[in-house]
Design a protein around this motif. Structure first.
Motif, PDB file in Angstrom:
ATOM      1  N   THR A   1     -57.952  26.330 -62.607  1.00 40.34           N
ATOM      2  CA  THR A   1     -59.153  25.906 -61.887  1.00 40.34           C
ATOM      3  C   THR A   1     -59.653  27.065 -61.045  1.00 40.34           C
ATOM      4  O   THR A   1     -58.879  27.696 -60.331  1.00 40.34           O
TER       5      THR A   1
ATOM      6  N   ILE B   1     -65.998  23.643 -57.742  1.00 35.83           N
ATOM      7  CA  ILE B   1     -65.289  24.019 -58.966  1.00 35.83           C
ATOM      8  C   ILE B   1     -66.267  24.735 -59.899  1.00 35.83           C
ATOM      9  O   ILE B   1     -67.282  24.175 -60.315  1.00 35.83           O
TER      10      ILE B   1
ATOM     11  N   THR C   1     -62.798  24.767 -64.913  1.00 37.44           N
ATOM     12  CA  THR C   1     -61.471  24.143 -64.909  1.00 37.44           C
ATOM     13  C   THR C   1     -61.009  23.862 -66.326  1.00 37.44           C
ATOM     14  O   THR C   1     -61.821  23.529 -67.206  1.00 37.44           O
TER      15      THR C   1
ATOM     16  N   GLY D   1     -57.334  20.983 -65.130  1.00 39.42           N
ATOM     17  CA  GLY D   1     -57.130  21.221 -63.707  1.00 39.42           C
ATOM     18  C   GLY D   1     -56.401  20.115 -62.981  1.00 39.42           C
ATOM     19  O   GLY D   1     -55.848  20.337 -61.902  1.00 39.42           O
TER      20      GLY D   1
END
Length: 252
Positions: free
Chosen positions: A3, A12, A15, A18
């Motif tokens: 991530t 984010i 990812t 993740g």
């Protein structure tokens, strides 16, 4: 599992699995190394300070010795022996007070978040403390090394501890078996205790080597330091001389 987040917002950016929990292992060194360089800089040096609180008369310290830690992960047996040498050069041979660890530099839990019961007893899940030590120059802080070697068939394996048990206890329930048998030997500390247990079978001619984490890094380190003091002729009047506390401002 990966991530990537924005450093400022936490958003984010990318990812892959993740949400899947895994031990990051040595990949974590990349993040901690980068964070250390960013926050501390390339010229940062860790320190550990020793103070005395009391006067010295006729080689007797009428007071306590304080060790104030700042998280140096490279403290090892050689470092502690140097500290002992400094105390001897100051003329101390007898201590009426205690050996007190000031580990107030860090706050919060000693275990990293997400460490499971198995990881807690091994080097990759070792507890953190401003006062800790490493068994050798690999600097696996807050650990000792337990080595085992097979004996004669039917006998318990022999074991050696590097550099010292430091207040931990070992129960050897292992067994030496025929050289063609399976190696099932296990060396681990029971969770949240100072008890290390050797179990299973070790075939003739084989050895085992395990890094075991400290249960109480500050206390375990100070117990070894006290033993080194004893070896060098510095005696504590109180056999149970290990304590935690804050270094007084007037200590020197």
């Amino acid at each position: 599992t990966f991530t990537l987040r924005d450093k400022t917002s936490g958003e984010i950016l990318y990812t892959y699995r993740g949400e899947h929990l895994m031990r990051p292992a040595s990949n974590m060194k990349i993040l901690t190394g980068a964070a250390a360089i960013s926050e501390l800089g390339l010229d940062y040096r860790f320190k550990t300070e020793i103070f005395i609180d009391g006067n010295v008369e006729d080689h007797t310290l009428n007071g306590d010795i304080y060790v104030k830690g700042y998280g140096d992960p490279t403290i090892n047996e050689a470092t502690l022996k140097h500290f002992v040498k400094v105390l001897r050069e100051y003329g101390i041979r007898h201590v009426k007070g205690k050996l007190i660890g000031d580990d107030t530099y860090f706050s919060g839990e000693t275990l990293p978040p997400g460490v499971d019961d198995e990881g807690e007893t091994h080097y990759y899940g070792a507890r953190i403390s401003p006062i800790t030590m490493s068994p050798n120059d690999d600097f696996d802080a807050s650990t000792i090394i337990v080595e085992a070697a097979a004996g004669n068939i039917g006998e318990k394996p022999m074991f050696n501890v590097i550099p010292h048990l430091s207040g931990l206890l070992i129960s050897n329930e292992g067994k030496t078996v025929d050289k063609n048998a399976e190696n099932t030997l296990e060396i681990r500390r029971i969770n949240n205790t100072n008890q290390i247990v050797i179990t299973g079978e070790l075939p003739e001619g084989e050895t085992a080597k395990v890094w075991v984490s400290h249960q109480e890094p500050t206390k375990n380190t100070l117990l070894f330091f006290k033993e080194l003091c004893k070896d060098a002729g510095i005696r504590f009047e109180d056999e149970d001389a290990i304590a935690s506390g804050t270094t007084p401002k007037h200590a020197k």
